[in-house]
Design a protein around this motif. Structure first.
Motif, PDB file in Angstrom:
ATOM      1  N   PRO A 125       1.056  -0.993   0.176  1.00  0.00           N
ATOM      2  CA  PRO A 125      -0.360  -0.361  -0.599  1.00  0.00           C
ATOM      3  C   PRO A 125       0.592   1.324   0.016  1.00  0.00           C
ATOM      4  O   PRO A 125       1.978   1.670   0.373  1.00  0.00           O
ATOM      5  N   THR A 126       0.397   2.301  -0.941  1.00  0.00           N
ATOM      6  CA  THR A 126       1.318   3.702  -0.994  1.00  0.00           C
ATOM      7  C   THR A 126       0.292   4.452  -1.030  1.00  0.00           C
ATOM      8  O   THR A 126      -1.419   4.626  -1.554  1.00  0.00           O
ATOM      9  N   GLY A 127       0.069   5.775  -0.979  1.00  0.00           N
ATOM     10  CA  GLY A 127      -0.470   6.764  -1.838  1.00  0.00           C
ATOM     11  C   GLY A 127      -2.108   6.967  -1.140  1.00  0.00           C
ATOM     12  O   GLY A 127      -1.497   7.406  -0.132  1.00  0.00           O
ATOM     13  N   ASN A 128      -2.343   6.516  -1.659  1.00  0.00           N
ATOM     14  CA  ASN A 128      -4.282   6.926  -0.746  1.00  0.00           C
ATOM     15  C   ASN A 128      -4.140   6.151   0.064  1.00  0.00           C
ATOM     16  O   ASN A 128      -5.831   5.947   0.657  1.00  0.00           O
ATOM     17  N   LEU A 129      -3.318   5.174   1.383  1.00  0.00           N
ATOM     18  CA  LEU A 129      -3.762   4.486   1.270  1.00  0.00           C
ATOM     19  C   LEU A 129      -3.208   4.688   3.713  1.00  0.00           C
ATOM     20  O   LEU A 129      -2.440   5.536   2.940  1.00  0.00           O
ATOM     21  N   LEU A 130      -4.467   4.823   4.565  1.00  0.00           N
ATOM     22  CA  LEU A 130      -3.818   4.671   5.578  1.00  0.00           C
ATOM     23  C   LEU A 130      -3.875   3.204   5.849  1.00  0.00           C
ATOM     24  O   LEU A 130      -5.030   2.644   6.255  1.00  0.00           O
ATOM     25  N   VAL A 131      -2.471   2.950   6.744  1.00  0.00           N
ATOM     26  CA  VAL A 131      -2.311   1.680   7.041  1.00  0.00           C
ATOM     27  C   VAL A 131      -2.557   1.746   8.972  1.00  0.00           C
ATOM     28  O   VAL A 131      -1.022   2.117   9.052  1.00  0.00           O
ATOM     29  N   TYR A 132      -2.926   1.024  10.094  1.00  0.00           N
ATOM     30  CA  TYR A 132      -2.046   0.274  10.939  1.00  0.00           C
ATOM     31  C   TYR A 132      -2.353  -0.356  11.285  1.00  0.00           C
ATOM     32  O   TYR A 132      -4.009  -1.459  10.844  1.00  0.00           O
ATOM     33  N   SER A 133      -2.193  -1.495  12.127  1.00  0.00           N
ATOM     34  CA  SER A 133      -1.997  -2.864  11.992  1.00  0.00           C
ATOM     35  C   SER A 133      -2.792  -3.519  11.104  1.00  0.00           C
ATOM     36  O   SER A 133      -2.514  -3.407  10.071  1.00  0.00           O
ATOM     37  N   ASP A 134      -4.447  -4.121  11.542  1.00  0.00           N
ATOM     38  CA  ASP A 134      -4.869  -4.663  10.200  1.00  0.00           C
ATOM     39  C   ASP A 134      -5.839  -3.770  10.147  1.00  0.00           C
ATOM     40  O   ASP A 134      -6.968  -4.203   9.103  1.00  0.00           O
ATOM     41  N   LEU A 135      -5.623  -2.539  10.133  1.00  0.00           N
ATOM     42  CA  LEU A 135      -6.855  -1.814   9.572  1.00  0.00           C
ATOM     43  C   LEU A 135      -6.308  -1.030   8.586  1.00  0.00           C
ATOM     44  O   LEU A 135      -5.227  -0.345   8.589  1.00  0.00           O
ATOM     45  N   GLU A 136      -7.185  -1.384   7.138  1.00  0.00           N
ATOM     46  CA  GLU A 136      -6.303  -0.009   5.892  1.00  0.00           C
ATOM     47  C   GLU A 136      -8.087   0.322   5.339  1.00  0.00           C
ATOM     48  O   GLU A 136      -8.758   0.581   5.453  1.00  0.00           O
ATOM     49  N   MET A 137      -7.776   2.046   5.022  1.00  0.00           N
ATOM     50  CA  MET A 137      -8.645   3.056   4.999  1.00  0.00           C
ATOM     51  C   MET A 137      -7.966   3.760   3.559  1.00  0.00           C
ATOM     52  O   MET A 137      -6.863   3.829   3.249  1.00  0.00           O
ATOM     53  N   ASN A 138      -9.073   3.493   2.236  1.00  0.00           N
ATOM     54  CA  ASN A 138      -8.925   4.124   0.747  1.00  0.00           C
ATOM     55  C   ASN A 138      -9.020   5.478   0.384  1.00  0.00           C
ATOM     56  O   ASN A 138     -10.695   5.251   1.261  1.00  0.00           O
ATOM     57  N   LEU A 139      -8.447   6.212   1.078  1.00  0.00           N
ATOM     58  CA  LEU A 139      -9.537   7.499   0.790  1.00  0.00           C
ATOM     59  C   LEU A 139      -9.614   8.315  -0.653  1.00  0.00           C
ATOM     60  O   LEU A 139     -10.610   8.963  -0.470  1.00  0.00           O
ATOM     61  N   SER A 140      -9.455   7.664  -1.276  1.00  0.00           N
ATOM     62  CA  SER A 140      -9.789   7.808  -2.743  1.00  0.00           C
ATOM     63  C   SER A 140     -11.179   6.631  -3.091  1.00  0.00           C
ATOM     64  O   SER A 140     -12.142   7.549  -3.199  1.00  0.00           O
TER      65      SER A 140
END
Length: 227
Positions: A125-140
């Motif tokens: 994951p790069t760019g518009n992804l926020l990742v922490y532990s097994d939680l992932e948020m796609n800002l796009s």
């Protein structure tokens, strides 16, 4: 992605570990070459970060041994030894990349992602992804997943979760959350922030073994992996 860090400087090891966690990696730390070797024999890792000058087993000797046993494991040497001869020796020992201290966390992350892309078929994951532990948020796409399971959030829940993901492992006061997420001042006579934190807990934490959203009594809330 599981990353093993072999680093005898506790401060540097903690800095790297914290930075990796914030970007969705799972770090394990060893403080000498022998401990690192034992961990490699007992577990599976996606990448190794090692210093050169280490107690018990030298980093270069360890690289040679690892390369023979684990030919596909990406190895990144992270050391204060920065001469051309040092780098050549590091690559000759089997390292895939070589980064000199002092370093910026951003550059280390770029090197790690490049090595993982090169050595695996996994999209890092790069760019518009926020990742922490097994939680992932796609800002796009405005989507949220935990352990690859889709989680539906309301717009305000999404904005609150986004702020917490941008500030992991830091206590966020109710005042700060009110100002940054709701663009207002927190009224101590209301509990709307606690209500939304509770909404998030039910969606983000309820169906998972380890909790990510924690309360610091009298201080606020924090996104972290441990109790």
């Amino acid at each position: 992605m599981h990353i093993l860090i072999i680093e005898d400087d506790t401060r540097v090891a903690q800095l790297i570990s914290r930075g990796l966690k914030e970007h969705g990696f799972i770090p394990t730390t060893a403080y000498d070459g022998l401990q690192g070797k034992k961990l490699l024999e007992q577990n599976t890792y996606d990448l190794l970060i090692t210093d050169v000058i280490l107690p018990k087993i030298d980093g270069l000797d360890l690289c040679k041994e690892i390369r023979g046993k684990y030919p596909n494991l990406p190895i990144l040497i992270l050391t204060a030894l920065g001469s051309t001869d040092n780098k050549v020796e590091g690559f000759d020992s089997g390292a895939d990349d070589y980064l000199v201290k002092p370093f910026e966390m951003r550059e280390l992350l770029v090197r790690i992602r490049a090595l993982l892309r090169r050595n695996t078929n996994i999209n890092i994951p790069t760019g518009n992804l926020l990742v922490y532990s097994d939680l992932e948020m796609n800002l796009s796409t405005k989507s949220v997943k935990r352990d690859n399971k889709e989680i539906r959030l309301t717009p305000k829940e999404f904005k609150l979760m986004e702020y917490m993901l941008n500030n992991p492992e830091r206590v966020l006061s109710r005042n700060e959350i009110a100002e940054k997420v709701w663009d207002t001042h927190f009224d101590t006579g209301t509990n709307f922030i606690d209500v939304y934190i509770n909404y998030l807990r039910k969606k983000i934490d309820k169906d998972f073994n380890h909790k990510l959203i924690h309360t610091k009594s009298g201080m606020g809330f924090i996104l972290k992996t441990e109790e």
